[in-house]
Design a protein around this motif. Sequence first.
Motif, mmCIF file in Angstrom:
data_model
loop_
_atom_site.group_PDB
_atom_site.id
_atom_site.type_symbol
_atom_site.label_atom_id
_atom_site.label_comp_id
_atom_site.label_asym_id
_atom_site.label_seq_id
_atom_site.Cartn_x
_atom_site.Cartn_y
_atom_site.Cartn_z
ATOM 1 N N GLU A 304 0.770 -0.607 0.387
ATOM 2 C CA GLU A 304 0.162 -0.258 0.374
ATOM 3 C C GLU A 304 0.565 1.060 0.297
ATOM 4 O O GLU A 304 0.437 2.376 -0.624
ATOM 5 C CB GLU A 304 -0.791 -0.040 1.126
ATOM 6 C CG GLU A 304 -2.209 -1.434 1.044
ATOM 7 C CD GLU A 304 -2.670 -1.238 2.683
ATOM 8 O OE1 GLU A 304 -4.224 -2.301 2.318
ATOM 9 O OE2 GLU A 304 -2.461 -1.059 3.048
ATOM 10 N N ALA A 305 1.938 0.802 1.133
ATOM 11 C CA ALA A 305 3.461 2.562 0.447
ATOM 12 C C ALA A 305 3.586 1.837 -0.867
ATOM 13 O O ALA A 305 3.347 3.790 -1.263
ATOM 14 C CB ALA A 305 3.615 2.271 2.121
ATOM 15 N N GLU A 306 3.758 1.253 -0.711
ATOM 16 C CA GLU A 306 4.440 1.610 -2.481
ATOM 17 C C GLU A 306 3.212 1.695 -3.881
ATOM 18 O O GLU A 306 4.005 3.275 -4.590
ATOM 19 C CB GLU A 306 4.750 0.478 -2.479
ATOM 20 C CG GLU A 306 6.203 -0.311 -2.253
ATOM 21 C CD GLU A 306 6.593 -1.811 -2.757
ATOM 22 O OE1 GLU A 306 5.599 -3.087 -3.514
ATOM 23 O OE2 GLU A 306 7.530 -1.890 -2.611
ATOM 24 N N MET A 307 2.356 1.565 -3.831
ATOM 25 C CA MET A 307 1.066 1.718 -4.217
ATOM 26 C C MET A 307 1.204 3.782 -4.557
ATOM 27 O O MET A 307 0.391 4.463 -5.264
ATOM 28 C CB MET A 307 -0.066 1.834 -3.899
ATOM 29 C CG MET A 307 -0.091 -0.429 -4.366
ATOM 30 S SD MET A 307 -1.392 -0.870 -4.101
ATOM 31 C CE MET A 307 -2.765 -0.341 -5.010
ATOM 32 N N GLN A 311 1.574 6.698 -7.263
ATOM 33 C CA GLN A 311 0.797 7.529 -7.476
ATOM 34 C C GLN A 311 1.123 8.859 -7.726
ATOM 35 O O GLN A 311 0.391 9.421 -8.334
ATOM 36 C CB GLN A 311 -0.974 7.326 -6.924
ATOM 37 C CG GLN A 311 -2.279 8.483 -7.015
ATOM 38 C CD GLN A 311 -2.695 7.615 -6.132
ATOM 39 O OE1 GLN A 311 -3.691 7.135 -5.616
ATOM 40 N NE2 GLN A 311 -4.173 8.649 -6.524
ATOM 41 N N ALA A 312 1.231 8.677 -5.758
ATOM 42 C CA ALA A 312 1.890 10.549 -6.353
ATOM 43 C C ALA A 312 3.654 10.699 -7.249
ATOM 44 O O ALA A 312 3.537 11.573 -8.034
ATOM 45 C CB ALA A 312 3.294 10.265 -4.961
ATOM 46 N N GLN A 313 4.036 9.967 -7.779
ATOM 47 C CA GLN A 313 5.277 10.041 -8.950
ATOM 48 C C GLN A 313 4.042 10.246 -10.517
ATOM 49 O O GLN A 313 4.823 10.638 -11.353
ATOM 50 C CB GLN A 313 5.953 8.251 -8.810
ATOM 51 C CG GLN A 313 6.479 8.701 -7.951
ATOM 52 C CD GLN A 313 7.917 7.327 -7.717
ATOM 53 O OE1 GLN A 313 7.679 6.866 -8.700
ATOM 54 N NE2 GLN A 313 8.648 6.899 -7.440
ATOM 55 N N ASP A 314 3.181 9.312 -10.640
ATOM 56 C CA ASP A 314 2.625 9.566 -11.399
ATOM 57 C C ASP A 314 1.365 10.797 -11.486
ATOM 58 O O ASP A 314 1.789 11.577 -12.957
ATOM 59 C CB ASP A 314 1.125 8.216 -11.753
ATOM 60 C CG ASP A 314 1.460 7.229 -11.590
ATOM 61 O OD1 ASP A 314 2.679 6.967 -12.758
ATOM 62 O OD2 ASP A 314 0.949 6.033 -11.355
ATOM 63 N N GLU A 315 1.560 11.046 -10.423
ATOM 64 C CA GLU A 315 0.714 12.652 -10.947
ATOM 65 C C GLU A 315 1.709 13.978 -10.826
ATOM 66 O O GLU A 315 1.202 15.133 -11.796
ATOM 67 C CB GLU A 315 -0.004 12.978 -9.303
ATOM 68 C CG GLU A 315 -1.489 12.084 -8.964
ATOM 69 C CD GLU A 315 -1.504 12.223 -7.394
ATOM 70 O OE1 GLU A 315 -1.128 12.531 -7.131
ATOM 71 O OE2 GLU A 315 -3.038 11.770 -7.542
#
Length: 325
Positions: A304-307, A311-315
């Motif tokens: 969950e931390a990796e996800m 997600q933050a990197q994608d944004e």
Amino acid sequence: MIEAPITIDTSLADLPKAEWLLAIAEIAEDSGYYQTLGAKHHAIYVERKPTLLVTFESLSGMRSLSAMSHPLGWEMVRTYGWSHLCIASEGDTWFRDENVYAFFDRLIDDGFFDEFEKVIFYGAGPGGYGAAAFSVAAPGATVVAIQPQATLDSRIAEWDDRFKEMRRTDFGSRFGYAPDMLEAAEAAFILYDPNVALDAMHASLFTRPNVTKLRMRHMGLALQSDLLQLDQFETVLSLAAAGKLTRLNFARLYRSRREHRSYLKTLLVTLEADDRKKLILHLCRHVNARMQAPRFVRKQKLLEAEMVMEQAQDEARNRNISKNG
């Protein structure tokens, strides 16, 4: 030492081996018999009728797998009133012994198996080999074999390097090649994990019209212990005796694995090897909602931390693309 009299309901746990064997013999001789078959084998018979269960077990297996240190078949004696014949070995012998052959010859000559309405042969590993190989003594029997070896003859199974100490043992004479000995059986059931390559290779050698293969995927190396822990051992044998052990009925029983820690851990390792992160997260959430499992809790938190990070990197990438666009 247990005070006399002792019965089939008496626990023999923690007895020294010599006293334990004497107690086993005393219980058997109350309604059947106990015989030594040479230096490495024993015959333990308890008579009830009309169904006979013939099991192939090791002495160490009895003492470790049964809470009361009994032959596993005695559970069926107590619960269903079956008769039981246990062929027990000192260590893993695959029951390749002239004394065992002679014992079955006597049973055949005496018409022993003809006295029963139903005969089931059972064993696991070396005992599974024994159950299949000696079932030829009782035409029309049903066989349930867990992870059986078809043979350890190096001319046929040279690819199996697990039992090198048995390489010089004769598997080519009487009661030798287990799959061929199933020809007279009414039905045979081979239980194995197809992900265990060597077990699956042996299982393939048992392919016969009267053989049904029951796959226990992701269970690993100790399927007999797993069935006992799942409380399905007696059910599998009772279904086999009733002619109701089908793939569908077994699949219904096998659903209980979803709450079985050994299965869940093996499944997790498999998914990790394949890097199936979404499935791993789904599995962890399933397990953590039902039981205390620290390994699965840690894995879920990590994923969950990796996800969240991904997600933050994608944004951030999307924002940069918008600015530069």
